[in-house]
Scaffold this motif. Structure first.
Motif, mmCIF file in Angstrom:
data_model
loop_
_atom_site.group_PDB
_atom_site.id
_atom_site.type_symbol
_atom_site.label_atom_id
_atom_site.label_comp_id
_atom_site.label_asym_id
_atom_site.label_seq_id
_atom_site.Cartn_x
_atom_site.Cartn_y
_atom_site.Cartn_z
ATOM 1 N N UNK A 1 0.809 -1.200 -0.148
ATOM 2 C CA UNK A 1 -0.018 0.014 0.050
ATOM 3 C C UNK A 1 1.025 1.139 0.073
ATOM 4 N N UNK A 2 2.106 1.251 0.595
ATOM 5 C CA UNK A 2 2.723 2.080 0.627
ATOM 6 C C UNK A 2 3.589 2.461 -0.390
ATOM 7 N N UNK A 3 3.939 1.451 -1.112
ATOM 8 C CA UNK A 3 4.840 1.368 -2.655
ATOM 9 C C UNK A 3 3.850 2.234 -3.436
ATOM 10 N N UNK A 4 2.470 2.054 -3.095
ATOM 11 C CA UNK A 4 1.594 2.566 -4.234
ATOM 12 C C UNK A 4 1.272 3.887 -4.031
ATOM 13 N N UNK A 5 1.420 4.161 -2.666
ATOM 14 C CA UNK A 5 1.289 5.575 -2.327
ATOM 15 C C UNK A 5 2.470 6.327 -2.586
ATOM 16 N N UNK A 6 3.742 6.028 -2.479
ATOM 17 C CA UNK A 6 4.543 6.824 -2.842
ATOM 18 C C UNK A 6 4.953 6.637 -4.357
ATOM 19 N N UNK A 7 4.095 6.202 -5.243
ATOM 20 C CA UNK A 7 4.109 6.285 -6.655
ATOM 21 C C UNK A 7 3.591 7.488 -7.307
ATOM 22 N N UNK A 8 2.831 8.425 -6.315
ATOM 23 C CA UNK A 8 1.955 9.426 -6.663
ATOM 24 C C UNK A 8 2.782 10.390 -7.724
ATOM 25 N N UNK A 9 3.901 10.570 -7.145
ATOM 26 C CA UNK A 9 4.364 11.662 -8.280
ATOM 27 C C UNK A 9 4.700 10.964 -9.573
ATOM 28 N N UNK A 10 5.264 9.939 -9.567
ATOM 29 C CA UNK A 10 5.536 9.162 -10.937
ATOM 30 C C UNK A 10 5.775 7.812 -10.505
ATOM 31 N N UNK A 11 5.043 7.158 -11.708
ATOM 32 C CA UNK A 11 4.846 5.753 -11.459
ATOM 33 C C UNK A 11 6.393 5.129 -11.359
#
Lengths: 156, 154, 314, 176
Positions: C160-170
């Motif tokens: 979930x955090x990995x998904x969260x941290x990809x907000x700026x760029x995938x």
């Protein structure tokens, strides 16, 4: 015709070497041909000459060197026919011998695998013999099997 | 890169499929001919008026597929009043019966579609309602497959 | 109490949606393969018809209780995996370190499947199970290495955090992860058992392998399991590399719908790519597949790992 | 839900998803590739070849059946899970066909297995095969394809006929 020169007898028949042979000498002829370039054993076939009361076994061989087809013919009497197995020379002969044993009832001495092969539960005359009446057999066996008797109501 | 060569198959995604949507669509070959062609050996048709009941077809049939049935209405015409009944559980569509037929009344039509749940449907008397019989070509919609539908010419 | 009931209802809804999407994808997949073969193919809803037919079959042959329960086991495993993966940015279950948990959970359905196939006693099934387990062993190495690279880069072990941290760029836009995504996509090919890695279920060599003895309702639940795996594995890929399909972050109803739609399109894209590869390549033998994964794939994955490590320490 | 309604759903689903067993007994097997592949593409109707009898719904008897094959076909048929259907191709399973006087071909298939649909021809063209599939779908929809129920009901008669063809009875009569 190279095969005729190697063996020293036989004739040309439809562009092939036809070598008649006795029951005992067939093994030596096939061995000699094998050593002299006839490396491919094509097949073993059988003909039922019912008028002459004999079977004819035909060993077909092919030479890649001489581009030649040789047929070695062995004639056997129709009652209690038996032949020497040649599966030491060419291992694939064993399968042909099994088939011919089953279809014509010829015994091959030395072949240990003459067990039921293609037919299922066969008890009659070997079916490829000419005195076997295929039509009568089919009528006796398959036509005698009754139809499924269905009851009248369709309540299934 | 030979590894990527199979990807050439993706070009089919942009193409119209090769499939014939069979019940809805007719099978045409590249020149537009309807398949199967009229030369296909399908079920028989027999001109009952022309047939003389000579039993030649039954004799030549190697599959023992042709038997004969009497049609009493044909009494008094030329030949005998028996007509061939073909068992399609035996027939192999070799065409020997049509070759031997002395009056050319027996034909093989390109009609080959017969699907049934009852195996007795496969033994019937091939007939034909003939309006004009000078032509060798058989008109398909004039062929009937039931002896009961037989009507006299006049 | 109410919260708990709502949570259960949401979980049930999500599971149902995931299964329906999976079954739909089976139909879409058959259509795509048919088009590559230059055919028309079955209708898109064919998967639903097939499962309905199998579940309404009248006789069922059972081979003991292990055979019956193993399928439930694998179905549970796959549903649990789906629940631990964020779908469209929505996290249902999950905690710190669930990336490792998912790696373990991914093995459960395959093991359940193997258990059921083994209980059927068919020699073809035994061969298929053996191959499936070898295949699992082979694709997990490169896949785990790419996951470790992600964990190092984002400095977390929660999906979930990995998904969260990809907000700026995938993640896929960062150069080393392009390589890692290519590796993970080929691993996905093995997970979904598509060609060239479909040797475990080769239909004409070992009579469809582990499924040889499954029929009727058992095969129906096996197809449900298959539908679940399609959703689970493609969602895992999307979560790791494509930001879970999250494009709106404001938490409104619209953002839920948009994120869901993007998630659907992305897993469809990944699945389509997998099927296009499936439709155009022949099958690897098991030792070739093993060599492919452990030699080339693992090497590439390792290169991306080192690259990521160098990026992180510099 | 009542049994009848459940039955109807089952029929509708199984009509659109007939999986055939890829077990070819005779010359009619050649007619199946055009039907399966891109020219006629039977997957349009949800049909497809299946590798094992457990997964299959339709058994195709593609042409002549020898006694030896009949034994395997019966095994395969009994492994299939009902509802199951049999389609017989061509002349041979109807009344013997070309092999009407052969020593080794069982000539009338319906004495050993319940046949739902026959296709005529020697062999039928792919259109004929497609017609048979469509006819079977129609029969399933109407609830008339009940061969498997017939097989269960008259199981003893079918078994007796199969044993007679396999030669057990024949051997007994001759005393060996």
């Amino acid at each position: 015709m190279k095969a005729i020169e190697i063996i020293g007898k036989g004739e040309e028949m439809h562009g092939r070497a036809y070598i008649p042979s006795g029951r005992e000498e067939a093994g030596t002829i096939i061995k000699k041909l094998k050593e002299n370039g006839f490396a491919h054993f094509v097949m073993l076939s059988c003909v039922d000459w019912i008028d002459k009361n004999e079977f004819e076994l035909v060993y077909h061989m092919w030479s890649y060197e001489h581009k030649e087809h040789a047929m070695i013919s062995v004639r056997l009497p129709r009652d209690n026919p038996s032949m020497f197995s040649m599966h030491e020379l060419f291992p694939q002969i064993e399968t042909y011998e099994r088939e011919i044993h089953e279809m014509y009832g010829i015994d091959f001495e030395g072949n240990s695998r003459l067990t039921p092969f293609l037919l299922e539960g066969w008890h009659d005359t070997p079916p490829m013999r000419k005195d076997f009446d295929s039509k009568k057999f089919a009528e006796d066996v398959f036509d005698s099997i009754p139809e499924i008797k269905e009851e009248e109501d369709e309540g299934i | 890169m030979s590894v990527l060569k199979p990807l050439k198959a993706w070009k089919h995604l942009a193409r119209k499929p090769h499939t014939i949507r069979y019940p809805a669509q007719e099978h045409l070959d590249m020149e537009g001919t309807r398949l199967p062609t009229d030369r296909l050996r399908g079920f028989h048709s027999n001109d009952l008026e022309k047939c003389i009941g000579c039993r030649m077809c039954g004799q030549i049939c190697m599959n023992d597929a042709i038997t004969y049935e009497e049609i009493p209405e044909l009494e008094g015409k030329k030949g005998k009043n028996i007509r061939p009944v073909v068992d399609y559980g035996r027939c192999c569509f070799c065409g020997l019966c049509t070759d031997i037929c002395p009056t050319n009344s027996l034909h093989l039509t390109p009609n080959f579609k017969l699907v049934s749940t009852d195996k007795h449907d496969y033994k019937f008397m091939p007939t034909q309602l003939i309006t004009k019989n000078e032509d060798y070509e058989v008109e398909l919609d004039k062929v009937i497959f039931d002896a009961k539908e037989y009507k006299e010419k006049f | 109490m109410v919260d708990f009931l709502i949570k259960i209802a949401v979980i049930a809804l999500y599971t149902t949606i995931a299964m329906l999407v999976g079954i739909l994808f089976m139909g879409i997949g058959r259509k795509i393969v048919a088009r590559v073969h230059n055919r028309v193919g079955p209708p898109v809803y064919q998967g639903f018809i097939d499962i309905a037919k199998l579940l309404t079959k009248k006789t069922n042959i059972s081979h003991g209780w292990i055979y019956d329960l193993a399928l439930l086991f694998s179905l549970t495993g796959i549903i649990l995996t789906i629940l631990f993966l964020p779908i469209g940015g929505v996290k249902l279950l999950g905690t710190e370190g669930d990336a490792f948990l998912v790696l373990y959970l991914l093995a459960i359905p395959a093991l359940g499947f193997a258990l059921g196939a083994g209980a059927s006693g068919n020699p073809n099934a035994a061969i298929g199970v053996m191959r499936a387990l070898v295949m699992m062993l082979s694709y997990e190495l490169p896949f785990v290495i790419t996951m470790i690279a992600l964990m190092i880069y984002y400095d977390t072990s929660s999906i979930a955090q990995i998904v969260e941290l990809q907000r700026a760029r995938w993640a896929i836009m960062i150069p080393p992860f392009m390589l890692a995504a290519a590796v993970a996509d080929m691993a996905l090919q093995g997970m979904l058992m598509e060609a060239p890695f479909d040797i475990p279920t080769a239909p004409h060599e070992i009579a469809s392998g582990p499924m040889a003895e499954f029929g009727g309702k058992h095969l129906g639940s096996l197809m449900l399991y298959k539908a679940g795996t399609i959703v689970a594995y493609t969602t895992l890929f999307v979560d790791l590399f494509l930001g879970g399909g999250v494009v709106m972050h404001d938490g409104s109803i619209l953002s839920y719908i948009v994120n869901f739609a993007v998630w659907f399109l992305l897993i469809l894209l990944i699945f389509t790519l997998s099927l296009l590869i499936n439709a155009s390549f022949p099958r690897f033998r098991i030792e070739q597949a093993f060599k492919f994964y452990w030699k080339y794939e693992a090497l590439l994955a390792f290169i991306s790992l080192i690259w990521v490590y160098l990026m992180v320490i510099s | 839900m009542r049994y009848e309604e459940w039955n109807k759903i089952s029929r509708i689903a199984s009509r659109k998803s007939l999986w055939m067993l890829h077990f070819c007994t005779g010359c009619g097997a050649v007619e199946l590739p055009p039907v399966m592949t891109s020219r006629y593409d039977m997957e349009r109707f949800g049909m497809g070849p299946m590798a094992t009898p457990r997964q299959a719904d339709v058994l195709l008897i593609t042409g002549y059946l020898t006694v030896k094959t009949l034994k395997r076909v019966v095994n395969v048929y009994e492994q299939m899970q009902s509802p199951k259907y049999v389609i017989s191709f061509g002349s041979c399973p109807i009344n013997g066909g070309m092999y009407w006087d052969s020593y080794n071909t069982v000539k009338r298939l319906d004495r050993y297995l319940p046949v739902d649909v026959y296709v005529g021809g020697c062999m039928p063209r792919p259109e004929g095969v497609m017609n048979a599939f469509l006819e079977l779908m129609k029969l399933i929809d109407e609830g008339k394809a009940r061969g498997w129920e017939k097989y269960q009901k008259y199981y003893e008669q079918y078994k007796r006929n199969q044993k007679m063809a396999f030669g057990f009875e024949r051997g007994k009569n001759e005393g060996d």
